[in-house]
Write an enzyme that holds these catalytic residues in place. Structure first.
Site, PDB file in Angstrom:
ATOM      1  N   ARG A 147      -9.943   3.066  -1.689  1.00 56.09           N
ATOM      2  CA  ARG A 147      -8.677   2.687  -1.065  1.00 56.09           C
ATOM      3  C   ARG A 147      -8.542   3.434   0.248  1.00 56.09           C
ATOM      4  O   ARG A 147      -8.905   4.617   0.331  1.00 56.09           O
ATOM      5  CB  ARG A 147      -7.496   3.104  -1.959  1.00 56.09           C
ATOM      6  N   HIS A 163     -18.895  10.724   1.705  1.00 55.17           N
ATOM      7  CA  HIS A 163     -19.379   9.422   2.160  1.00 55.17           C
ATOM      8  C   HIS A 163     -20.914   9.448   2.194  1.00 55.17           C
ATOM      9  O   HIS A 163     -21.497  10.424   2.666  1.00 55.17           O
ATOM     10  CB  HIS A 163     -18.818   9.117   3.556  1.00 55.17           C
ATOM     11  N   ARG A 176       0.812  -1.219   0.000  1.00 56.68           N
ATOM     12  CA  ARG A 176       0.000   0.000   0.000  1.00 56.68           C
ATOM     13  C   ARG A 176       0.847   1.272   0.000  1.00 56.68           C
ATOM     14  O   ARG A 176       0.559   2.231  -0.715  1.00 56.68           O
ATOM     15  CB  ARG A 176      -0.919  -0.012   1.232  1.00 56.68           C
ATOM     16  N   LEU A 186      -6.200   5.308   2.749  1.00 56.21           N
ATOM     17  CA  LEU A 186      -4.928   6.004   2.570  1.00 56.21           C
ATOM     18  C   LEU A 186      -3.977   5.685   3.716  1.00 56.21           C
ATOM     19  O   LEU A 186      -4.373   5.689   4.885  1.00 56.21           O
ATOM     20  CB  LEU A 186      -5.147   7.521   2.517  1.00 56.21           C
ATOM     21  N   ASP A 213     -13.207   6.986   6.906  1.00 61.69           N
ATOM     22  CA  ASP A 213     -14.448   7.778   6.932  1.00 61.69           C
ATOM     23  C   ASP A 213     -14.571   8.595   8.210  1.00 61.69           C
ATOM     24  O   ASP A 213     -15.638   8.664   8.846  1.00 61.69           O
ATOM     25  CB  ASP A 213     -15.674   6.860   6.730  1.00 61.69           C
ATOM     26  N   ASP A 232      -8.579  11.970   7.857  1.00 63.52           N
ATOM     27  CA  ASP A 232      -7.471  11.691   8.777  1.00 63.52           C
ATOM     28  C   ASP A 232      -7.096  10.215   8.649  1.00 63.52           C
ATOM     29  O   ASP A 232      -7.448   9.572   7.676  1.00 63.52           O
ATOM     30  CB  ASP A 232      -7.794  12.154  10.206  1.00 63.52           C
ATOM     31  N   GLU A 233      -6.404   9.687   9.657  1.00 68.25           N
ATOM     32  CA  GLU A 233      -5.867   8.329   9.518  1.00 68.25           C
ATOM     33  C   GLU A 233      -6.923   7.245   9.736  1.00 68.25           C
ATOM     34  O   GLU A 233      -6.651   6.057   9.567  1.00 68.25           O
ATOM     35  CB  GLU A 233      -4.712   8.103  10.500  1.00 68.25           C
TER      36      GLU A 233
END
Ligand code: GRF
Length: 193
Positions: free
Chosen positions: A96, A114, A70, A98, A150, A146-147
């Protein structure tokens, strides 16, 4: 207007790209003070690529099946975004997750749409999740990425009713109409700050 006052936007897609089309139209007809930089798909042959080309927007395919793991795929996508001097990234049906290093590279400048009223129903099949939960209202959300999947600061939401007899298809269509309205509005907010 000089280029510096109109941020350049990279759009990531995986499929039909109807939200991408709404963003491109809004930028190209002047409703959003930003310029399309590039459309990138992780899926070769994604139909949204043809629409972008027809609008004169550069396109690229960065196939996730060909570039692993990835992080390497994300680096390749970042390379294309930088090559086209993208300053803002819009995820538009980009299927995907991130990696943290991607999020860090564009922190606060990655938008996602979303099809639910987040934080309800993150992840896949949001409209099906909403129907199965029996909610009477659902909708869509544009947020900064962010990490977490959604997740991140919410920019705009639009609520739509869930009607008796709704199927995934009918509810999705009602939500999609609102997606195409609020995504350009949210991009305008970020592009102007
Ligand atoms: C939209 O429902 C969007 O909210 C979700 O994936 C779908 C993509 O549709 N993330 P499209 O490719 O923009 O038409």
């Amino acid at each position: 207007m000089p280029e510096t006052s109109r941020p350049r936007v990279g759009i990531l897609i995986s499929g039909r790209g109807s939200n991408m089309a709404a963003l491109l139209a809004a930028m190209q007809d002047g409703r959003v003070e930003a310029d399309p930089a590039v459309v990138i798909s992780n899926v070769p042959g994604a139909s949204g690529l043809d629409h972008a080309k027809a609008r004169g927007v550069p396109t690229a395919v960065v196939d996730h099946k060909a570039i692993k793991p990835r992080e390497a795929h994300d680096r390749a996508v970042l390379d294309v975004l930088r090559e086209h001097r993208a300053q803002i990234v819009c995820l538009a049906g980009y299927m995907r997750f991130l990696s943290p290093s991607f999020v860090a590279a564009y922190r606060g400048r990655i938008l996602n749409i979303h099809p639910s009223l987040l934080p309800a129903f993150p992840g896949l099949d949001a409209q099906r999740q909403a129907l199965e939960a029996g909610v009477k209202v659902s909708g869509c959300t544009v947020h900064l990425v962010d990490e977490t999947l959604d997740h991140g600061p919410i920019l705009l939401q639009s609520a739509v009713p869930v009607l008796p007899g709704d199927t995934v298809e009918t509810l999705s269509a009602r939500i999609l109409e609102q997606e195409h309205r609020i995504y350009p509005e949210a991009l305008a907010l970020i592009a102007s700050r």
